[in-house]
Design an enzyme around this catalytic site. Structure first.
Site, PDB file in Angstrom:
ATOM      1  N   HIS A 147     -35.462  15.470  91.506  1.00 19.92           N
ATOM      2  CA  HIS A 147     -36.277  16.585  91.016  1.00 19.92           C
ATOM      3  C   HIS A 147     -36.416  16.454  89.501  1.00 19.92           C
ATOM      4  O   HIS A 147     -35.488  16.035  88.827  1.00 19.92           O
ATOM      5  CB  HIS A 147     -35.607  17.928  91.350  1.00 19.92           C
ATOM      6  CG  HIS A 147     -36.564  19.067  91.293  1.00 19.92           C
ATOM      7  ND1 HIS A 147     -36.870  19.702  90.108  1.00 19.92           N
ATOM      8  CD2 HIS A 147     -37.307  19.659  92.252  1.00 19.92           C
ATOM      9  CE1 HIS A 147     -37.743  20.667  90.361  1.00 19.92           C
ATOM     10  NE2 HIS A 147     -38.031  20.652  91.650  1.00 19.92           N
TER      11      HIS A 147
ATOM     12  N   ASP B  76     -37.381  20.182  99.840  1.00 25.57           N
ATOM     13  CA  ASP B  76     -38.130  19.557 100.941  1.00 25.57           C
ATOM     14  C   ASP B  76     -37.253  18.797 101.918  1.00 25.57           C
ATOM     15  O   ASP B  76     -37.735  18.382 102.977  1.00 25.57           O
ATOM     16  CB  ASP B  76     -39.176  18.594 100.356  1.00 25.57           C
ATOM     17  CG  ASP B  76     -40.237  19.363  99.598  1.00 25.57           C
ATOM     18  OD1 ASP B  76     -40.382  19.128  98.388  1.00 25.57           O
ATOM     19  OD2 ASP B  76     -40.867  20.237 100.211  1.00 25.57           O
TER      20      ASP B  76
HETATM   21  C1  SDX Z   1     -41.197  19.535  94.808  1.00 20.24           C
HETATM   22  O1  SDX Z   1     -41.601  20.566  90.019  1.00 20.24           O
HETATM   23  C2  SDX Z   1     -41.216  21.335  90.964  1.00 20.24           C
HETATM   24  O2  SDX Z   1     -40.607  22.360  90.755  1.00 20.24           O
HETATM   25  C3  SDX Z   1     -41.580  20.853  92.350  1.00 20.24           C
HETATM   26  C4  SDX Z   1     -41.019  21.668  93.505  1.00 20.24           C
HETATM   27  C5  SDX Z   1     -41.613  23.055  93.562  1.00 20.24           C
HETATM   28  O3  SDX Z   1     -40.974  23.933  94.157  1.00 20.24           O
HETATM   29  O4  SDX Z   1     -42.766  23.225  93.092  1.00 20.24           O
HETATM   30  O5  SDX Z   1     -39.610  21.766  93.383  1.00 20.24           O
HETATM   31  C6  SDX Z   1     -41.348  21.003  94.842  1.00 20.24           C
HETATM   32  O6  SDX Z   1     -42.147  18.858  94.517  1.00 20.24           O
HETATM   33  C7  SDX Z   1     -39.844  18.929  95.053  1.00 20.24           C
HETATM   34  C8  SDX Z   1     -39.846  17.384  94.885  1.00 20.24           C
HETATM   35  C9  SDX Z   1     -40.371  16.779  96.181  1.00 20.24           C
HETATM   36  N1  SDX Z   1     -40.598  15.326  95.988  1.00 20.24           N
HETATM   37  C10 SDX Z   1     -39.819  14.424  96.593  1.00 20.24           C
HETATM   38  O7  SDX Z   1     -38.804  14.690  97.230  1.00 20.24           O
HETATM   39  C11 SDX Z   1     -40.311  12.990  96.429  1.00 20.24           C
HETATM   40  C12 SDX Z   1     -39.126  12.095  96.063  1.00 20.24           C
HETATM   41  N2  SDX Z   1     -38.686  12.427  94.706  1.00 20.24           N
HETATM   42  C13 SDX Z   1     -39.199  11.625  93.611  1.00 20.24           C
HETATM   43  O8  SDX Z   1     -40.515  11.179  93.771  1.00 20.24           O
HETATM   44  C14 SDX Z   1     -38.852  12.229  92.249  1.00 20.24           C
HETATM   45  O9  SDX Z   1     -37.541  12.568  92.282  1.00 20.24           O
HETATM   46  C15 SDX Z   1     -39.651  13.411  91.719  1.00 20.24           C
HETATM   47  C16 SDX Z   1     -41.102  13.139  91.735  1.00 20.24           C
HETATM   48  C17 SDX Z   1     -39.354  14.627  92.525  1.00 20.24           C
HETATM   49  C18 SDX Z   1     -39.209  13.639  90.279  1.00 20.24           C
HETATM   50  O10 SDX Z   1     -39.585  12.545  89.571  1.00 20.24           O
HETATM   51  P1  SDX Z   1     -39.341  12.464  87.973  1.00 20.24           P
HETATM   52  O11 SDX Z   1     -38.763  13.689  87.432  1.00 20.24           O
HETATM   53  O12 SDX Z   1     -40.589  11.958  87.345  1.00 20.24           O
HETATM   54  O13 SDX Z   1     -38.182  11.456  87.880  1.00 20.24           O
HETATM   55  P2  SDX Z   1     -38.396   9.939  87.751  1.00 20.24           P
HETATM   56  O14 SDX Z   1     -39.436   9.487  88.725  1.00 20.24           O
HETATM   57  O15 SDX Z   1     -38.538   9.595  86.320  1.00 20.24           O
HETATM   58  O16 SDX Z   1     -36.969   9.423  88.308  1.00 20.24           O
HETATM   59  C19 SDX Z   1     -35.883   9.269  87.428  1.00 20.24           C
HETATM   60  C20 SDX Z   1     -35.141   8.044  87.969  1.00 20.24           C
HETATM   61  C21 SDX Z   1     -36.077   6.853  88.173  1.00 20.24           C
HETATM   62  O17 SDX Z   1     -35.273   5.696  88.011  1.00 20.24           O
HETATM   63  P3  SDX Z   1     -35.394   4.898  86.579  1.00 20.24           P
HETATM   64  O18 SDX Z   1     -36.861   4.542  86.391  1.00 20.24           O
HETATM   65  O19 SDX Z   1     -34.907   5.886  85.530  1.00 20.24           O
HETATM   66  O20 SDX Z   1     -34.509   3.698  86.759  1.00 20.24           O
HETATM   67  O21 SDX Z   1     -34.629   8.369  89.292  1.00 20.24           O
HETATM   68  C22 SDX Z   1     -35.236   7.514  90.245  1.00 20.24           C
HETATM   69  C23 SDX Z   1     -36.490   6.934  89.612  1.00 20.24           C
HETATM   70  O22 SDX Z   1     -36.775   5.651  90.160  1.00 20.24           O
HETATM   71  N3  SDX Z   1     -35.590   8.375  91.397  1.00 20.24           N
HETATM   72  C24 SDX Z   1     -35.401   8.044  92.672  1.00 20.24           C
HETATM   73  C25 SDX Z   1     -35.833   9.166  93.402  1.00 20.24           C
HETATM   74  N4  SDX Z   1     -36.268  10.105  92.567  1.00 20.24           N
HETATM   75  C26 SDX Z   1     -36.122   9.605  91.326  1.00 20.24           C
HETATM   76  N5  SDX Z   1     -34.912   6.921  93.260  1.00 20.24           N
HETATM   77  C27 SDX Z   1     -34.865   6.945  94.616  1.00 20.24           C
HETATM   78  N6  SDX Z   1     -35.264   7.983  95.397  1.00 20.24           N
HETATM   79  C28 SDX Z   1     -35.742   9.107  94.819  1.00 20.24           C
HETATM   80  N7  SDX Z   1     -36.131  10.131  95.585  1.00 20.24           N
END
Ligand code: SDX
Length: 436
Positions: A314, A371
């Protein structure tokens, strides 16, 4: 940067080490949470923009609606902890709270429930819109289209400068989203649309419109209607998430509220946002058995693999998403009370256990989000995976429209128009095709 003494107005100073020029910016305090540096005069002072793709360190507005402490795993709606609202409140009472700022007294609650109940029907001509879609249309596509079309039917509540019309439009959207969602579901499965029943509560009415058929009486399980109502509370609002920011940006141009909510639905659909609940079920289905969990966890950690554990991570929560905890408890309750043994829940629990013990997830503070469990409950209720994000949109509509009202009422509000770091070609002259 330096902070001056607390006695004087708090400021920070930016020094351009090329020119030596210094610019002082005011620091603004909220009621709780991080302070902000007011950089509105930055471009005028130093002819430079800030740069923050994804707005990871940028506050886009002032808001009094929802507060998240991502490190502590705290979520407050108008100051009330989500854990208390999920247990003691109901979705319409929480909707009143988000819209108006305080919990309603008994008379206010009854009046609001009556207003919403009497807006649940759709203009009869809107039913024709559904028949323009293929039966296999994704219900989110239908919701985007039909909600956008509401502005063609409810002209008497599109004047954004009239507070009364804004509130009527808000009530219409909160009330009609369940009806539209249920109609999208019925259309997909080839069953007749079911009209709302004013004698039923909000969540019960929604389940009735989804699962009843004209041929026999339908009694909604109180377990399911309570669980549905709680799931809606958990999804109602969440600060300036992507879809809420979309609604605010659309609204900042003066677009009518129906068009703004349609824009929010479109943004929510993405798998990185509200589409994640659908993606979680597909992921669990792909994993299939707990013996394959290590394989998928390894893929999620592999930088060369675009696979991510859906339902994990998140932007704000670097601790457990408090909604995920409540969702997991509700998941257990619903499955136990329905006597359902769902292997997917066992698989999800094992995936959560393994991931939370893995250094990668611990180091990156990746926890289950809202989710991760919601889809398992919704599947147990009988919804197809394609309806999961629609249900998220039904609940989030009150958050979107509350944030939209707050923006329209903000005297500092102006059209949102971000700038950029331009890395394209400098000016160049046209070359005739013969000379290229
Ligand atoms: C919702 O914003 C809100 O409040 C949203 C929400 C709401 O109520 O409105 O809470 C609802 O959207 C919840 C999130 C649902 N999405 C998912 O579950 C999809 C999977 N999650 C990821 O796509 C990700 O965690 C996000 C999109 C939710 C957040 O992404 P960020 O904040 O842009 O973080 P990032 O992509 O920069 O990740 C930081 C690091 C990265 O590694 P590095 O590049 O630093 O090496 O963490 C890793 C990412 O690769 N990472 C993951 C991961 N999520 C982040 N690695 C593996 N699996 C994951 N799920």
């Amino acid at each position: 940067m330096s902070n001056t003494a607390a006695a004087k107005p708090e400021t920070v100073t930016l020094t351009d080490n090329q020119s030596g020029k210094q610019v002082v910016f005011p620091v603004l305090n909220g009621s709780v949470g991080p302070k902000v540096i007011d950089i509105r005069k930055l471009y005028g002072a130093v002819d430079m923009f800030t740069y923050d793709p994804g707005f990871t360190s940028t506050g886009s507005c002032e808001s009094a609606i929802t507060y998240i402490d991502g490190d502590a795993g705290v979520l407050l709606y108008r100051g009330y902890p989500i854990e208390e609202l999920a247990v003691h409140s109901d979705f319409l009472e929480t909707s009143y709270l988000l819209l108006n700022g305080n919990l309603p007294n008994a008379a206010e609650k009854a009046k609001f429930e009556s207003a919403i109940t009497r807006h649940t029907m759709l203009h009869e001509q809107l039913a024709a819109f559904f028949r323009g879609f293929r039966r296999d249309a994704h219900p989110m596509a239908i919701c985007c289209g039909v909600v956008g079309a509401l502005s063609a039917f409810y002209h008497d509540s599109t004047d954004i400068h009239d507070p009364h019309q804004r509130m009527v439009a808000s009530h219409r959207l909160i009330a009609k989203m369940p009806t539209i969602a249920a109609m999208a579901y019925k259309y997909a499965i080839g069953q007749p649309f079911v009209y709302p029943q004013n004698r039923l509560g909000f969540a019960e009415n929604f389940l009735h419109m989804c699962f009843s058929v004209p041929c026999e009486p339908y009694e909604c399980s109180p377990v399911l209607s309570k669980a549905m109502d709680r799931i809606m509370i958990l999804h109602a609002d969440h600060e300036q998430n992507a879809s809420t920011s979309t609604v605010r940006l659309a609204g900042s141009s003066g677009a009518n509220p129906f068009a703004c909510i349609a824009a929010g639905i479109a943004c929510l659909w993405g798998p990185a946002h509200g589409g994640a609940n659908e993606a979680v079920l597909k992921m669990l289905g792909e994993i299939g058995h707990k013996s394959r969990i290590p394989e998928f966890v390894a893929r999620a950690k592999d930088k060369n693999d675009s696979f991510r554990l859906m339902g994990f991570g998140h932007r704000v929560y670097k601790n457990f998403d408090p909604r995920a905890k409540i969702m997991r408890e509700t998941c257990y309750e619903v499955l136990n009370q329905l006597g359902i043994q769902d292997d997917l829940l066992e698989l999800a629990m094992e995936l959560e256990r393994i991931a939370l013990e893995d250094d990668y997830f611990i180091e990156k503070k990746l926890y289950p989000n809202v989710d991760f469990y919601s889809g398992i409950i919704l599947k147990a209720m009988g919804f197809p995976v394609s309806m999961f994000t629609v249900l998220f949109a039904v609940a989030r509509t009150v958050g979107w429209i509350s944030q939209w009202n707050e923006m329209i009422g903000d005297p500092e509000q102006k059209i949102g128009r971000p700038r950029q770091l331009y890395t394209g070609s400098p000016s160049r002259s046209y070359v005739p095709v013969a000379a290229r």
